[in-house]
Scaffold this active site. Structure first.
Site, mmCIF file in Angstrom:
data_model
loop_
_atom_site.group_PDB
_atom_site.id
_atom_site.type_symbol
_atom_site.label_atom_id
_atom_site.label_comp_id
_atom_site.label_asym_id
_atom_site.label_seq_id
_atom_site.Cartn_x
_atom_site.Cartn_y
_atom_site.Cartn_z
ATOM 1 N N LYS A 199 4.856 14.031 -2.806
ATOM 2 C CA LYS A 199 4.843 12.797 -1.978
ATOM 3 C C LYS A 199 5.369 12.023 -2.647
ATOM 4 O O LYS A 199 4.194 11.143 -2.694
ATOM 5 C CB LYS A 199 4.079 13.017 -0.660
ATOM 6 N N GLY A 252 -3.292 7.169 -6.664
ATOM 7 C CA GLY A 252 -3.052 5.314 -5.887
ATOM 8 C C GLY A 252 -4.538 4.770 -6.276
ATOM 9 O O GLY A 252 -5.587 5.014 -7.075
ATOM 10 N N SER A 253 -4.575 4.167 -5.300
ATOM 11 C CA SER A 253 -6.346 3.314 -4.840
ATOM 12 C C SER A 253 -7.043 3.884 -4.805
ATOM 13 O O SER A 253 -7.217 5.002 -4.317
ATOM 14 C CB SER A 253 -6.073 1.684 -4.043
ATOM 15 N N GLY A 257 -8.079 7.446 -2.763
ATOM 16 C CA GLY A 257 -8.733 8.476 -3.131
ATOM 17 C C GLY A 257 -9.640 8.856 -2.583
ATOM 18 O O GLY A 257 -10.332 10.424 -2.512
ATOM 19 N N GLU A 274 -6.406 10.007 -9.926
ATOM 20 C CA GLU A 274 -6.674 9.229 -10.436
ATOM 21 C C GLU A 274 -6.466 7.784 -9.840
ATOM 22 O O GLU A 274 -5.409 7.330 -9.161
ATOM 23 C CB GLU A 274 -5.140 9.261 -11.421
ATOM 24 N N CYS A 308 -2.339 0.297 -13.677
ATOM 25 C CA CYS A 308 -3.784 0.652 -13.218
ATOM 26 C C CYS A 308 -4.926 0.646 -14.689
ATOM 27 O O CYS A 308 -5.708 -0.498 -14.667
ATOM 28 C CB CYS A 308 -4.345 2.297 -13.060
ATOM 29 N N GLU A 410 -10.218 -5.147 -8.639
ATOM 30 C CA GLU A 410 -9.005 -4.874 -8.981
ATOM 31 C C GLU A 410 -7.803 -5.890 -7.660
ATOM 32 O O GLU A 410 -7.814 -5.721 -6.885
ATOM 33 C CB GLU A 410 -8.701 -3.367 -8.348
HETATM 34 P P1 NAD Z 1 -1.955 3.679 -2.689
HETATM 35 O O1 NAD Z 1 -3.245 4.450 -1.937
HETATM 36 O O2 NAD Z 1 -1.622 2.496 -1.589
HETATM 37 O O3 NAD Z 1 -0.927 5.286 -2.221
HETATM 38 C C1 NAD Z 1 -0.899 6.094 -3.414
HETATM 39 C C2 NAD Z 1 0.151 6.909 -2.597
HETATM 40 O O4 NAD Z 1 -0.990 7.169 -1.875
HETATM 41 C C3 NAD Z 1 1.221 6.640 -1.983
HETATM 42 O O5 NAD Z 1 1.819 7.676 -1.834
HETATM 43 C C4 NAD Z 1 0.791 6.840 -0.761
HETATM 44 O O6 NAD Z 1 1.429 6.831 0.436
HETATM 45 C C5 NAD Z 1 -0.232 7.891 -0.037
HETATM 46 N N1 NAD Z 1 -0.897 7.560 0.701
HETATM 47 C C6 NAD Z 1 -2.072 5.996 1.613
HETATM 48 N N2 NAD Z 1 -2.300 6.793 2.268
HETATM 49 C C7 NAD Z 1 -2.900 7.951 2.658
HETATM 50 C C8 NAD Z 1 -3.666 9.017 3.460
HETATM 51 N N3 NAD Z 1 -3.949 9.222 4.103
HETATM 52 N N4 NAD Z 1 -3.860 10.265 2.569
HETATM 53 C C9 NAD Z 1 -2.610 10.651 1.482
HETATM 54 N N5 NAD Z 1 -2.064 9.958 0.681
HETATM 55 C C10 NAD Z 1 -1.679 7.936 1.248
HETATM 56 O O7 NAD Z 1 -1.245 3.083 -3.804
HETATM 57 P P2 NAD Z 1 -0.764 2.044 -4.692
HETATM 58 O O8 NAD Z 1 -0.590 1.215 -3.869
HETATM 59 O O9 NAD Z 1 0.674 3.132 -4.432
HETATM 60 O O10 NAD Z 1 -0.710 2.324 -6.284
HETATM 61 C C11 NAD Z 1 -1.459 1.382 -6.613
HETATM 62 C C12 NAD Z 1 -2.772 1.873 -6.756
HETATM 63 O O11 NAD Z 1 -2.939 2.984 -7.841
HETATM 64 C C13 NAD Z 1 -4.163 0.700 -7.946
HETATM 65 O O12 NAD Z 1 -5.385 1.308 -7.660
HETATM 66 C C14 NAD Z 1 -4.154 1.963 -9.034
HETATM 67 O O13 NAD Z 1 -4.791 1.039 -9.743
HETATM 68 C C15 NAD Z 1 -3.653 3.075 -8.747
HETATM 69 N N6 NAD Z 1 -3.138 4.219 -9.964
HETATM 70 C C16 NAD Z 1 -3.421 4.272 -10.792
HETATM 71 C C17 NAD Z 1 -3.091 5.021 -11.693
HETATM 72 C C18 NAD Z 1 -4.213 5.915 -12.683
HETATM 73 O O14 NAD Z 1 -3.627 6.834 -13.570
HETATM 74 N N7 NAD Z 1 -5.693 5.953 -12.752
HETATM 75 C C19 NAD Z 1 -2.649 4.899 -12.833
HETATM 76 C C20 NAD Z 1 -0.972 4.454 -11.706
HETATM 77 C C21 NAD Z 1 -1.628 3.400 -10.252
#
Ligand code: NAD
Length: 523
Positions: A199, A252-253, A257, A274, A308, A410
């Site tokens: 997804k 993701g965030s 997470g 991550e 990130c 962040e």
């Molecule tokens: P986000 O957490 O908003 O979304 C990430 C994913 O999770 C998306 O596909 C989103 O649709 C999904 N999602 C959202 N709510 C959900 C839920 N309740 N259940 C399941 N899935 C859900 O993050 P973003 O805005 O897409 O990305 C930015 C963040 O990602 C930043 O915090 C960044 O630091 C982090 N990031 C981390 C790494 C790493 O490897 N550590 C790499 C890239 C980005």
């Protein structure tokens, strides 16, 4: 957040939508379930707009429902046994074929990516290259996937450990590396013998579509890879909560997470996370300042600061602080902001209206912080070539204190903070004084200091005389504290996410031997 993005996409579409012919030419994409390209059961689509010019609608993608996710999970479940029993070197052959397809389409994929998420072409080319590197490197594991043998404590007994597939994996990915990050999860999952449902982020479904389409072209059997697009709170949540999904790999965030981890804990699913970062470059007084400034500019403003691993804190020795800050501001002011598809542009837009709102909010917070100084940037660009996109100036705050919000949270945008420090000890303390632990770096000519910082920074990644960004696929990637939950992607370490160990004992003594109970006769 996702609902806001949905509204945003619709708004963007409406901006272009007055012109019926332009709308009619917008391509419609589908989910990939059990080897078929299918619409969502809702019949609804969301629109993916170009953040550099929201009048440009990149495509329409399915708004997947719980039912769509269930169908994708069922398809992956049906395919799991056969794929899991396919010898790993054979699975890898298909992945090498995938690598060839990615190479052939690299430029087209990069152009699509710049159009859907904004970063400059050089960087999107790097994103696709990372997927290529990951594919070749990890496919090589098809002929390794090493286990180990070890002595057994009883005579005439053999002991070994082998890897087995986890089973069905759900992959949830962010938008900032829309092909590299899905590949980091997908390719290891496949070589290890798992089937997947992926997804992607709602802002960047096209790059994952391209990756999955390439999997189809490579001949990966139906049901092994399934794609459902849609919103996190519905499609993402349905995947994370599905009882037949054995493992969730999430990037993701940190906030999302946590929700994902708790849903996995409820049903005892394996979960690798991550998450966010607040990375630091330490600049000592003996550093090559020009090199350090280049590293800081690349780390802070590459991908418009939406990495990130972005260098969002620059902790600089007081002896060179003024000089460093002056050079940094000069370089930041020289960056050309615009459409990432233009080869003369250094920094593209940020991802969407929510991001603009959040980043501008942090800039206001920074301006209000007592003592911090806005040294350059701080504005949204909205005129001329920037009129229809989400552009923010490269922004530098100086005289920042380590506990200020802009130095702790962040921001995920083109904003960096320069913080003075009296010595290495203080710099390390500031560096470690955040809730994240992804990446850190030091610029110094003194090897002793470099090693000390390497040893004392509690992060998953560390650089010497280089920026906080630039990971390579054959080294483990991930972070400590609020960044992760102990797993590492990339390298061979990723195999520990996507396989489970099986310990095997073979007793060829022909009699009952009881471990820990029977005495061994030494005579
Ligand atoms: P986000 O957490 O908003 O979304 C990430 C994913 O999770 C998306 O596909 C989103 O649709 C999904 N999602 C959202 N709510 C959900 C839920 N309740 N259940 C399941 N899935 C859900 O993050 P973003 O805005 O897409 O990305 C930015 C963040 O990602 C930043 O915090 C960044 O630091 C982090 N990031 C981390 C790494 C790493 O490897 N550590 C790499 C890239 C980005």
């Amino acid at each position: 957040m996702a609902q806001a993005r949905k509204a945003l996409s619709k708004t963007a579409a409406k901006k272009s939508g007055g012109r019926a012919s332009a709308r009619a030419s917008v391509k419609t994409y589908h989910n990939y379930i059990g080897g078929e390209w299918v619409a969502a059961s809702s019949g609804e689509y969301f629109e993916n707009a170009n953040p550099a010019d929201t009048r440009d609608v990149v495509g329409r993608f399915p708004v997947s429902t719980v039912d769509d996710v269930s169908r994708a999970v069922e398809a992956a479940r049906t395919a799991a046994d056969r794929w899991g029993k396919t010898p790993a070197p054979r699975r890898a052959e298909l992945l090498f074929r995938l690598g060839e397809i990615l190479i052939r389409h690299k430029d087209a994929y990069a152009a699509d990516m710049t159009r859907e998420m904004g970063k400059v072409l050089k960087e999107t080319g790097g994103d696709v290259q990372e997927a290529i590197d990951c594919t070749y490197y990890t496919a090589g594991e098809g002929r390794r996937l090493h286990g180990f043998t070890t002595p057994a404590e009883m005579p005439n007994k053999f002991a070994m450990c082998v890897r087995q597939p986890v089973g069905l994996c759900g992959l949830v990915t962010p938008w900032n590396f829309p092909m590299a990050i899905p590949s980091w999860k997908l390719i290891p999952a496949l070589v290890c013998g798992n089937t997947v449902v992926i997804k992607p982020a709602e802002d960047t479904p096209l790059s994952t579509f391209n990756l999955v389409k390439a999997c189809e072209a490579a001949g990966i059997p139906p049901g092994v890879v399934n794609l459902v697009t849609g919103y996190g709170e519905t499609a993402g949540r349905a995947l994370v909560e599905h009882r037949n999904v054995r493992l969730i790999s999430f990037t993701g965030s940190t906030e999302t997470g946590r929700v994902v981890a708790s849903a996995c804990a409820d049903r005892n699913a394996i979960c690798s996370l991550e998450m966010g970062g607040k990375n630091v470059i330490i600049v000592m007084e003996d550093a090559d300042l020009d090199l350090a400034v280049e590293g800081a500019v690349w780390g802070a403003f590459g991908t418009s600061g939406q990495r990130c691993t972005a260098s969002s804190r620059l902790v600089v020795h007081k002896k060179v602080y003024k000089q460093f800050a002056k050079k940094l501001v000069e370089r930041a002011l020289s960056l050309r902001v615009g459409d990432g598809a233009d080869a003369n542009v250094d920094m593209g837009p940020v991802i969407n209206a929510d991001a603009v709102h959040k980043i501008m909010g942090y800039i206001e917070v920074g301006e209000r912080e007592d003592g911090a100084r806005l040294a350059c940037g701080g504005n949204r660009l909205e005129k001329g070539e920037h009129a229809h996109g989400y552009f923010i100036e490269p922004t530098v705050f100086t005289d920042v204190e380590a506990d200020m919000r802009i130095a702790q949270e962040e921001i995920f945008g083109p904003v960096t903070c320069v913080i003075p420090a009296s010595d290495l000890e203080e710099a390390i303390e500031i560096g470690n004084g955040v809730r994240y632990g992804l990446s850190a770096s030091i610029y110094t000519a003194d090897v002793n200091r470099a090693f000390r910082a390497m040893n004392e920074m509690y992060t998953g990644i560390f650089y010497v005389n280089s920026s906080t960004i630039g990971a390579e696929v054959h080294l483990p990637f991930g972070g400590t504290k609020g960044t992760g939950n102990g797993h590492r992607e990339a390298g061979t370490q990723v195999l520990d996410i996507f396989t489970e160990w099986k310990s095997v004992y073979v007793d060829y003594s022909g009699k009952l031997q009881r471990a820990q109970i029977d005495e061994v006769n030494f005579e």
